[in-house]
Motif scaffolding. Sequence first.
Motif, PDB file in Angstrom:
ATOM      1  N   ASP A  61      21.544 -52.460 -50.994  1.00  0.00           N
ATOM      2  CA  ASP A  61      22.999 -52.124 -51.438  1.00  0.00           C
ATOM      3  C   ASP A  61      23.108 -50.674 -51.784  1.00  0.00           C
ATOM      4  O   ASP A  61      22.658 -50.262 -52.927  1.00  0.00           O
ATOM      5  N   MET A  62      23.857 -49.972 -50.687  1.00  0.00           N
ATOM      6  CA  MET A  62      23.973 -48.498 -51.311  1.00  0.00           C
ATOM      7  C   MET A  62      24.635 -48.115 -52.457  1.00  0.00           C
ATOM      8  O   MET A  62      24.444 -47.186 -52.985  1.00  0.00           O
ATOM      9  N   ARG A  63      25.450 -49.093 -53.058  1.00  0.00           N
ATOM     10  CA  ARG A  63      26.029 -48.915 -54.183  1.00  0.00           C
ATOM     11  C   ARG A  63      25.065 -48.588 -55.427  1.00  0.00           C
ATOM     12  O   ARG A  63      25.370 -48.233 -56.523  1.00  0.00           O
ATOM     13  N   ASN A  64      23.702 -49.048 -55.244  1.00  0.00           N
ATOM     14  CA  ASN A  64      22.906 -49.238 -56.164  1.00  0.00           C
ATOM     15  C   ASN A  64      21.759 -47.904 -56.192  1.00  0.00           C
ATOM     16  O   ASN A  64      20.914 -47.762 -57.011  1.00  0.00           O
ATOM     17  N   LEU A  65      22.104 -47.165 -55.034  1.00  0.00           N
ATOM     18  CA  LEU A  65      21.157 -46.059 -54.928  1.00  0.00           C
ATOM     19  C   LEU A  65      21.920 -44.822 -55.324  1.00  0.00           C
ATOM     20  O   LEU A  65      22.877 -44.152 -54.845  1.00  0.00           O
ATOM     21  N   PRO A  66      21.364 -43.873 -56.586  1.00  0.00           N
ATOM     22  CA  PRO A  66      22.113 -42.725 -56.488  1.00  0.00           C
ATOM     23  C   PRO A  66      21.946 -41.717 -55.480  1.00  0.00           C
ATOM     24  O   PRO A  66      20.829 -41.483 -54.739  1.00  0.00           O
ATOM     25  N   THR A  67      22.918 -40.840 -55.183  1.00  0.00           N
ATOM     26  CA  THR A  67      23.069 -39.982 -54.058  1.00  0.00           C
ATOM     27  C   THR A  67      22.914 -38.729 -54.642  1.00  0.00           C
ATOM     28  O   THR A  67      23.586 -38.333 -55.521  1.00  0.00           O
ATOM     29  N   PRO A  81      30.655 -43.593 -54.527  1.00  0.00           N
ATOM     30  CA  PRO A  81      31.181 -43.923 -53.597  1.00  0.00           C
ATOM     31  C   PRO A  81      32.547 -44.115 -53.352  1.00  0.00           C
ATOM     32  O   PRO A  81      33.279 -44.329 -54.500  1.00  0.00           O
ATOM     33  N   VAL A  82      33.065 -43.902 -52.069  1.00  0.00           N
ATOM     34  CA  VAL A  82      34.439 -43.832 -51.959  1.00  0.00           C
ATOM     35  C   VAL A  82      34.667 -44.654 -50.961  1.00  0.00           C
ATOM     36  O   VAL A  82      34.042 -44.625 -49.709  1.00  0.00           O
ATOM     37  N   GLU A  83      35.666 -45.628 -50.895  1.00  0.00           N
ATOM     38  CA  GLU A  83      35.766 -46.775 -49.869  1.00  0.00           C
ATOM     39  C   GLU A  83      36.921 -46.235 -49.079  1.00  0.00           C
ATOM     40  O   GLU A  83      38.141 -45.739 -49.683  1.00  0.00           O
ATOM     41  N   PHE A  84      36.907 -46.377 -47.609  1.00  0.00           N
ATOM     42  CA  PHE A  84      38.070 -45.825 -46.765  1.00  0.00           C
ATOM     43  C   PHE A  84      37.820 -46.711 -45.533  1.00  0.00           C
ATOM     44  O   PHE A  84      36.794 -47.090 -45.242  1.00  0.00           O
TER      45      PHE A  84
END
Length: 88
Positions: A61-67, A81-84
């Motif tokens: 789940d990429m939302r759990n990985l700091p970028t 994260p930005v959803e589009f």
Amino acid sequence: MGVERADCRTVLASRVANAAVSMECTLHDSLEAHDKLMILGDVQHVHVDDELLDEEDGKLDMRNLPTVGRLGGPYYTVSDPVEFDRQF
């Protein structure tokens, strides 16, 4: 300042033990362009911290990985994260 190492499963090298995600790779090719060297690898195995996995399907789940993004030179950035909707 030490970095804790862990054994790899498929390659004869160590990996960073507490990295959120790490990949074991073998060399595919290397290319020189101007004064830079690009390394291309074949991923043999991926290690993922259990904290990053979705509880329902076990996928990352990429939302759990700091970028961290590289901007060039000495500059980096972080973001949320930005959803589009992707337009093809």
